[in-house]
Design a protein around this motif. Structure first.
Motif, PDB file in Angstrom:
ATOM      1  N   THR A  16      -1.602  27.961  43.998  1.00 59.87           N
ATOM      2  CA  THR A  16      -0.665  28.715  43.179  1.00 59.87           C
ATOM      3  C   THR A  16      -0.330  27.853  41.963  1.00 59.87           C
ATOM      4  O   THR A  16       0.144  26.724  42.104  1.00 59.87           O
ATOM      5  CB  THR A  16       0.614  29.063  43.952  1.00 59.87           C
ATOM      6  OG1 THR A  16       0.251  29.804  45.122  1.00 59.87           O
ATOM      7  CG2 THR A  16       1.563  29.888  43.103  1.00 59.87           C
ATOM      8  N   HIS A  18       1.980  27.313  38.879  1.00 63.86           N
ATOM      9  CA  HIS A  18       3.316  27.678  38.387  1.00 63.86           C
ATOM     10  C   HIS A  18       3.458  27.243  36.930  1.00 63.86           C
ATOM     11  O   HIS A  18       3.026  26.160  36.567  1.00 63.86           O
ATOM     12  CB  HIS A  18       4.408  26.972  39.199  1.00 63.86           C
ATOM     13  CG  HIS A  18       4.431  27.327  40.634  1.00 63.86           C
ATOM     14  ND1 HIS A  18       5.103  28.417  41.121  1.00 63.86           N
ATOM     15  CD2 HIS A  18       3.849  26.742  41.705  1.00 63.86           C
ATOM     16  CE1 HIS A  18       4.944  28.480  42.427  1.00 63.86           C
ATOM     17  NE2 HIS A  18       4.180  27.474  42.808  1.00 63.86           N
ATOM     18  N   ASN A  19       4.097  28.066  36.132  1.00 66.27           N
ATOM     19  CA  ASN A  19       4.451  27.689  34.768  1.00 66.27           C
ATOM     20  C   ASN A  19       5.942  27.415  34.738  1.00 66.27           C
ATOM     21  O   ASN A  19       6.761  28.331  34.675  1.00 66.27           O
ATOM     22  CB  ASN A  19       4.095  28.788  33.769  1.00 66.27           C
ATOM     23  CG  ASN A  19       4.468  28.398  32.352  1.00 66.27           C
ATOM     24  OD1 ASN A  19       4.979  27.323  32.098  1.00 66.27           O
ATOM     25  ND2 ASN A  19       4.205  29.297  31.419  1.00 66.27           N
ATOM     26  N   ASP A  20       6.290  26.137  34.802  1.00 72.22           N
ATOM     27  CA  ASP A  20       7.694  25.734  34.766  1.00 72.22           C
ATOM     28  C   ASP A  20       8.151  25.396  33.350  1.00 72.22           C
ATOM     29  O   ASP A  20       9.272  24.930  33.161  1.00 72.22           O
ATOM     30  CB  ASP A  20       7.917  24.519  35.689  1.00 72.22           C
ATOM     31  CG  ASP A  20       7.667  24.860  37.147  1.00 72.22           C
ATOM     32  OD1 ASP A  20       7.941  26.010  37.543  1.00 72.22           O
ATOM     33  OD2 ASP A  20       7.203  23.982  37.891  1.00 72.22           O
ATOM     34  N   GLU A  51       3.592  32.720  37.728  1.00 73.11           N
ATOM     35  CA  GLU A  51       2.576  32.002  38.489  1.00 73.11           C
ATOM     36  C   GLU A  51       1.291  32.826  38.554  1.00 73.11           C
ATOM     37  O   GLU A  51       1.302  34.029  38.289  1.00 73.11           O
ATOM     38  CB  GLU A  51       3.062  31.662  39.895  1.00 73.11           C
ATOM     39  CG  GLU A  51       3.463  32.842  40.735  1.00 73.11           C
ATOM     40  CD  GLU A  51       4.047  32.424  42.077  1.00 73.11           C
ATOM     41  OE1 GLU A  51       3.731  33.105  43.062  1.00 73.11           O
ATOM     42  OE2 GLU A  51       4.799  31.443  42.146  1.00 73.11           O
TER      43      GLU A  51
END
Length: 86
Positions: A16, A18-20, A51
Motif C-alpha cells: 500500500t 500512502h501519500n502523506d 493511497e
C-alpha cells in the motif's frame, strides 16, 4: 521483497503506497532491476492523504534458498524522488 504468498511458480506481494505529503504524488516509473519481478501500480497519481495498491509477482521457478528483490518507484517528490520496496 519480504513475505509473500506462493502461487504456483510465483511469489505474490501487495504494497500500500500512502501519500502523506501536501501535494499530489505522481508515480513516474515502477520497475525492478531483475526480470523475474513484475510490478503493477494501477494508478500513477495519488491525492494528498490517499493511497494506491501496488502488486508484485516474482518468478521463483529458478530460485533456491533465500532471496531478496526490490521494486523501485520514481516519483515527483523532490526530497525523496525514488522509493524502494523490499
Amino acid at each position: 521483497l519480504m513475505q509473500g504468498i506462493i502461487d504456483g511458480d510465483y511469489a505474490r506481494f501487495t504494497f500500500t503506497i500512502h501519500n502523506d505529503g501536501n501535494a499530489e504524488l505522481v508515480v513516474e516509473r515502477v520497475y525492478s532491476k531483475c526480470g523475474c519481478v513484475r510490478a503493477v501500480l494501477r494508478q500513477d497519481r495519488i491525492a494528498c492523504g490517499g493511497e494506491a495498491i501496488l502488486t508484485a509477482a516474482v518468478d521463483v521457478t529458478e530460485i533456491t534458498g533465500p532471496f531478496s528483490q526490490q521494486v523501485l518507484l520514481c516519483v515527483n517528490d523532490p526530497v525523496t524522488p525514488q522509493v524502494v520496496l523490499e
